[in-house]
Design an enzyme around this catalytic site. Structure first.
Site, mmCIF file in Angstrom:
data_model
loop_
_atom_site.group_PDB
_atom_site.id
_atom_site.type_symbol
_atom_site.label_atom_id
_atom_site.label_comp_id
_atom_site.label_asym_id
_atom_site.label_seq_id
_atom_site.Cartn_x
_atom_site.Cartn_y
_atom_site.Cartn_z
ATOM 1 N N LYS A 151 1.653 -3.564 7.385
ATOM 2 C CA LYS A 151 1.817 -3.709 5.930
ATOM 3 C C LYS A 151 3.279 -3.479 5.536
ATOM 4 O O LYS A 151 3.781 -4.087 4.593
ATOM 5 C CB LYS A 151 0.912 -2.721 5.186
ATOM 6 C CG LYS A 151 -0.575 -3.029 5.239
ATOM 7 C CD LYS A 151 -1.003 -4.284 4.494
ATOM 8 C CE LYS A 151 -0.870 -4.186 2.995
ATOM 9 N NZ LYS A 151 -1.404 -5.411 2.324
ATOM 10 N N TYR B 179 -1.940 -0.469 11.206
ATOM 11 C CA TYR B 179 -2.199 -1.084 9.889
ATOM 12 C C TYR B 179 -0.998 -0.894 8.977
ATOM 13 O O TYR B 179 -0.450 -1.860 8.435
ATOM 14 C CB TYR B 179 -3.461 -0.477 9.242
ATOM 15 C CG TYR B 179 -3.550 -0.743 7.748
ATOM 16 C CD1 TYR B 179 -3.820 -2.025 7.266
ATOM 17 C CD2 TYR B 179 -3.350 0.283 6.814
ATOM 18 C CE1 TYR B 179 -3.882 -2.284 5.893
ATOM 19 C CE2 TYR B 179 -3.405 0.033 5.445
ATOM 20 C CZ TYR B 179 -3.668 -1.249 4.990
ATOM 21 O OH TYR B 179 -3.719 -1.508 3.634
ATOM 22 N N THR C 237 0.834 -1.204 0.000
ATOM 23 C CA THR C 237 0.000 0.000 0.000
ATOM 24 C C THR C 237 0.872 1.258 0.000
ATOM 25 O O THR C 237 2.021 1.218 0.479
ATOM 26 C CB THR C 237 -0.933 0.026 1.236
ATOM 27 O OG1 THR C 237 -1.544 1.306 1.338
ATOM 28 C CG2 THR C 237 -0.189 -0.248 2.531
ATOM 29 N N ASP C 238 0.302 2.356 -0.480
ATOM 30 C CA ASP C 238 1.043 3.633 -0.433
ATOM 31 C C ASP C 238 1.217 4.139 0.999
ATOM 32 O O ASP C 238 2.035 5.016 1.259
ATOM 33 C CB ASP C 238 0.344 4.706 -1.300
ATOM 34 C CG ASP C 238 -1.026 5.125 -0.780
ATOM 35 O OD1 ASP C 238 -1.568 4.459 0.128
ATOM 36 O OD2 ASP C 238 -1.560 6.140 -1.277
ATOM 37 N N GLU C 239 0.434 3.586 1.950
ATOM 38 C CA GLU C 239 0.494 4.091 3.335
ATOM 39 C C GLU C 239 1.824 3.797 4.013
ATOM 40 O O GLU C 239 2.127 4.377 5.051
ATOM 41 C CB GLU C 239 -0.638 3.487 4.173
ATOM 42 C CG GLU C 239 -1.990 3.973 3.740
ATOM 43 C CD GLU C 239 -3.060 3.841 4.808
ATOM 44 O OE1 GLU C 239 -2.723 3.633 5.993
ATOM 45 O OE2 GLU C 239 -4.235 3.963 4.457
HETATM 46 P P1 NAD Z 1 -10.759 -6.135 2.144
HETATM 47 O O1 NAD Z 1 -10.701 -5.811 3.589
HETATM 48 O O2 NAD Z 1 -11.951 -5.704 1.353
HETATM 49 O O3 NAD Z 1 -10.637 -7.726 1.943
HETATM 50 C C1 NAD Z 1 -9.674 -8.483 2.592
HETATM 51 C C2 NAD Z 1 -9.972 -9.953 2.304
HETATM 52 O O4 NAD Z 1 -8.926 -10.746 2.897
HETATM 53 C C3 NAD Z 1 -11.286 -10.446 2.897
HETATM 54 O O5 NAD Z 1 -12.001 -11.203 1.943
HETATM 55 C C4 NAD Z 1 -10.843 -11.311 4.074
HETATM 56 O O6 NAD Z 1 -11.757 -12.358 4.396
HETATM 57 C C5 NAD Z 1 -9.511 -11.839 3.572
HETATM 58 N N1 NAD Z 1 -8.623 -12.257 4.674
HETATM 59 C C6 NAD Z 1 -8.282 -11.530 5.774
HETATM 60 N N2 NAD Z 1 -7.466 -12.239 6.569
HETATM 61 C C7 NAD Z 1 -7.260 -13.435 5.943
HETATM 62 C C8 NAD Z 1 -6.493 -14.589 6.257
HETATM 63 N N3 NAD Z 1 -5.786 -14.664 7.389
HETATM 64 N N4 NAD Z 1 -6.495 -15.626 5.393
HETATM 65 C C9 NAD Z 1 -7.227 -15.572 4.253
HETATM 66 N N5 NAD Z 1 -7.989 -14.506 3.904
HETATM 67 C C10 NAD Z 1 -8.003 -13.450 4.745
HETATM 68 O O7 NAD Z 1 -9.420 -5.605 1.487
HETATM 69 P P2 NAD Z 1 -9.180 -4.689 0.192
HETATM 70 O O8 NAD Z 1 -9.561 -3.301 0.495
HETATM 71 O O9 NAD Z 1 -9.755 -5.396 -0.974
HETATM 72 O O10 NAD Z 1 -7.583 -4.734 0.131
HETATM 73 C C11 NAD Z 1 -6.921 -5.828 -0.495
HETATM 74 C C12 NAD Z 1 -5.418 -5.653 -0.340
HETATM 75 O O11 NAD Z 1 -5.023 -4.429 -0.975
HETATM 76 C C13 NAD Z 1 -4.920 -5.546 1.083
HETATM 77 O O12 NAD Z 1 -3.670 -6.185 1.171
HETATM 78 C C14 NAD Z 1 -4.763 -4.050 1.314
HETATM 79 O O13 NAD Z 1 -3.799 -3.778 2.308
HETATM 80 C C15 NAD Z 1 -4.314 -3.594 -0.046
HETATM 81 N N6 NAD Z 1 -4.653 -2.216 -0.404
HETATM 82 C C16 NAD Z 1 -5.936 -1.770 -0.329
HETATM 83 C C17 NAD Z 1 -6.242 -0.480 -0.756
HETATM 84 C C18 NAD Z 1 -7.657 0.042 -0.695
HETATM 85 O O14 NAD Z 1 -7.853 1.239 -0.952
HETATM 86 N N7 NAD Z 1 -8.657 -0.771 -0.405
HETATM 87 C C19 NAD Z 1 -5.232 0.361 -1.242
HETATM 88 C C20 NAD Z 1 -3.916 -0.123 -1.269
HETATM 89 C C21 NAD Z 1 -3.648 -1.416 -0.874
HETATM 90 O O1 DAU Z 2 -3.928 4.442 0.932
HETATM 91 C C1 DAU Z 2 -4.292 3.091 0.775
HETATM 92 C C2 DAU Z 2 -5.127 2.670 1.955
HETATM 93 O O2 DAU Z 2 -6.386 3.314 1.813
HETATM 94 C C3 DAU Z 2 -5.305 1.161 2.060
HETATM 95 O O3 DAU Z 2 -4.036 0.581 2.265
HETATM 96 C C4 DAU Z 2 -6.257 0.824 3.216
HETATM 97 O O4 DAU Z 2 -6.497 -0.565 3.282
HETATM 98 C C5 DAU Z 2 -7.570 1.548 2.973
HETATM 99 O O5 DAU Z 2 -8.468 1.299 4.037
HETATM 100 C C6 DAU Z 2 -7.340 3.045 2.824
HETATM 101 O O6 DAU Z 2 -6.937 3.659 4.080
HETATM 102 P P1 DAU Z 2 -7.510 5.110 4.502
HETATM 103 O O7 DAU Z 2 -7.380 5.261 5.946
HETATM 104 O O8 DAU Z 2 -6.959 6.172 3.629
HETATM 105 O O9 DAU Z 2 -9.046 4.890 4.063
HETATM 106 P P2 DAU Z 2 -10.435 5.184 4.820
HETATM 107 O O10 DAU Z 2 -11.511 4.886 3.820
HETATM 108 O O11 DAU Z 2 -10.529 4.539 6.136
HETATM 109 O O12 DAU Z 2 -10.356 6.764 5.040
HETATM 110 C C7 DAU Z 2 -10.124 7.664 3.968
HETATM 111 C C8 DAU Z 2 -10.049 9.055 4.562
HETATM 112 O O13 DAU Z 2 -11.351 9.414 5.063
HETATM 113 C C9 DAU Z 2 -9.097 9.181 5.738
HETATM 114 O O14 DAU Z 2 -8.465 10.446 5.711
HETATM 115 C C10 DAU Z 2 -10.008 9.091 6.964
HETATM 116 C C11 DAU Z 2 -11.297 9.721 6.467
HETATM 117 N N1 DAU Z 2 -12.534 9.198 7.089
HETATM 118 C C12 DAU Z 2 -12.734 7.854 7.074
HETATM 119 C C13 DAU Z 2 -13.856 7.310 7.645
HETATM 120 C C14 DAU Z 2 -14.081 5.811 7.649
HETATM 121 C C15 DAU Z 2 -13.474 10.065 7.638
HETATM 122 O O15 DAU Z 2 -13.298 11.298 7.623
HETATM 123 N N2 DAU Z 2 -14.590 9.531 8.199
HETATM 124 C C16 DAU Z 2 -14.819 8.176 8.237
HETATM 125 O O16 DAU Z 2 -15.876 7.752 8.779
#
Ligand code: NAD
Ligand code: DAU
Length: 338
Positions: free
Chosen positions: A155, A151, A127-129
């Protein structure tokens, strides 16, 4: 790279399910194994239409369970590893599961991989985080890592473990570092789906702090295209940022959502800030651009389409909200507007 069968971890989550759907369209003959533990974040309805697909095999299991990996690894040519705990707010309340899943889970996948020479690629989804917050400019891939939530720290551990297994044991690892994804099938605990679904029900939109925090929003299908390109053209041992240069303040997105839904801005409610809240994420994605990828979706169109998807799929997200009331968003969903 000739890939006939693939193991996806976390394929019932948001990006994983979009990626499986995307792969099925692009590579109709690919055999897809989906290993998912089905945590609260998974949704088996995300791939309901795959039930009769003979080339799609779901295995319920944990990435930390080596015995399942030993059954699956001989059957596949590549692994794309999405499985993780992904919600920053949850990691602040209960970090333990994040460390176990991200760090020990990724370690188990990699350690098992040492034995299986048939597997030509381990695409690790980071992730970019992991770079942390940046006030000005954008982080290229060789920047120091400075994560600030449990988190992103977990990661970071997973990202560096993946690299170490390339460097030390010459495993075929590529690391992808996408920015914030948005689009269909995203869990309603996350910012954009939470705000859309709350607004649809005239419930408050809980904006943390002053709403000044910025994220770079990447449409999930653009991310899927980037990941497929990395499978085809990525260099083993390298990390690739995947960004969209769609940087927006949370307050501006909240205003777009209420305006597109023709709701009143008074729905936006400023609430206590997230602890350790990173102000701005920004990555330099020139490296993947040079491989031939760039995002196609304009943010306004992508947000309108995402809103439309949540409008049309009310049943999908109402089930999620009913079944899974985590304390930190339950209070906002249930609260009546004064
Ligand atoms: P999500 O939370 O929607 O889904 C995660 C999935 O992983 C779920 O289906 C869950 O059941 C499964 N899982 C969790 N623990 C497990 C385990 N121990 N064994 C097997 N399966 C397991 O996640 P997402 O938002 O689709 O993110 C997917 C990946 O991309 C993650 O690695 C996340 O860190 C990364 N990522 C997400 C974002 C974003 O904006 N959503 C951005 C950058 C990177
Ligand atoms: O940058 C990539 C990441 O983006 C992924 O690696 C993570 O898995 C994904 O959850 C996401 O993290 P963020 O913390 O950026 O996403 P989130 O949707 O939780 O929040 C986005 C922004 O919105 C953040 O600045 C917090 C704010 N926020 C979030 C929630 C849930 C609010 O202001 N109110 C809220 O209720």
């Amino acid at each position: 790279m000739n890939i006939n069968s693939i193991l996806i971890t976390g394929g019932y989550g948001f990006i994983g399910s979009n990626f499986i759907r995307f792969l099925r369209k692009k590579l109709p003959n690919l055999k897809i194994y989906n290993l998912d533990k089905l945590t609260y974040a998974a949704n088996i309805e995300n791939l309901k239409d795959f039930e009769n697909d003979k080339n799609y095999i779901f295995v319920r299991g944990d990435i930390k369970d080596r015995s399942i990996l030993e059954i699956l690894y001989p059957k596949v040519d590549a692994i794309v590893h999405f499985a993780a705990e992904t919600h920053v707010d949850r990691s602040i309340i209960a970090p333990g599961e994040f460390i176990l899943t991200e760090v020990y889970g990724t370690f188990t996948l990699l350690e098992t991989l040492k034995k299986y020479k048939n597997i030509k690629l381990f695409l690790h989804i980071s992730t970019d985080e992991i770079y942390g917050s940046i006030e000005k400019g954008s982080f290229p891939e060789n920047s120091p890592l400075n994560p600030s939530s449990p988190y992103s720290a977990s990661k970071t551990g997973a990202d560096r473990l993946a690299y170490s297994y390339y460097k030390t044991y010459e495993l075929p690892v590529i690391i992808a570092r996408p920015s914030n994804n948005y689009g269909p099938f995203q869990h309603v605990e996350k910012f954009i789906p939470l705000f859309i679904t709350n607004a649809l029900d005239n419930n408050p939109l809980p904006l943390y702090g002053k709403g000044e925090n910025m994220r770079d929003w990447l449409y999930v299908i653009d991310n899927c295209e980037a990941l497929l390109l990395l499978m085809e053209k990525g260099k083993i041992g390298e990390a690739y940022n995947i960004g969209a240069s769609n940087e927006l303040k949370n307050i501006d997105i909240a205003k777009m959502i209420v305006s597109f839904l023709e709701k009143d801005e008074s729905l936006i409610e400023f609430v206590e800030d997230r602890k350790g809240h990173d102000l701005r994420y920004s990555i330099d994605w020139t490296k993947i651009k040079n491989l031939g990828w760039e995002p196609k979706k304009n943010f306004e169109d992508g947000l309108r389409e995402t809103i439309e998807w949540y409008k049309t799929n009310r049943q999908w997200w109402e089930k999620v909200k009913r079944g899974e009331f985590s304390n930190f968003y339950k209070k906002y969903y249930k609260r009546e507007i004064q």
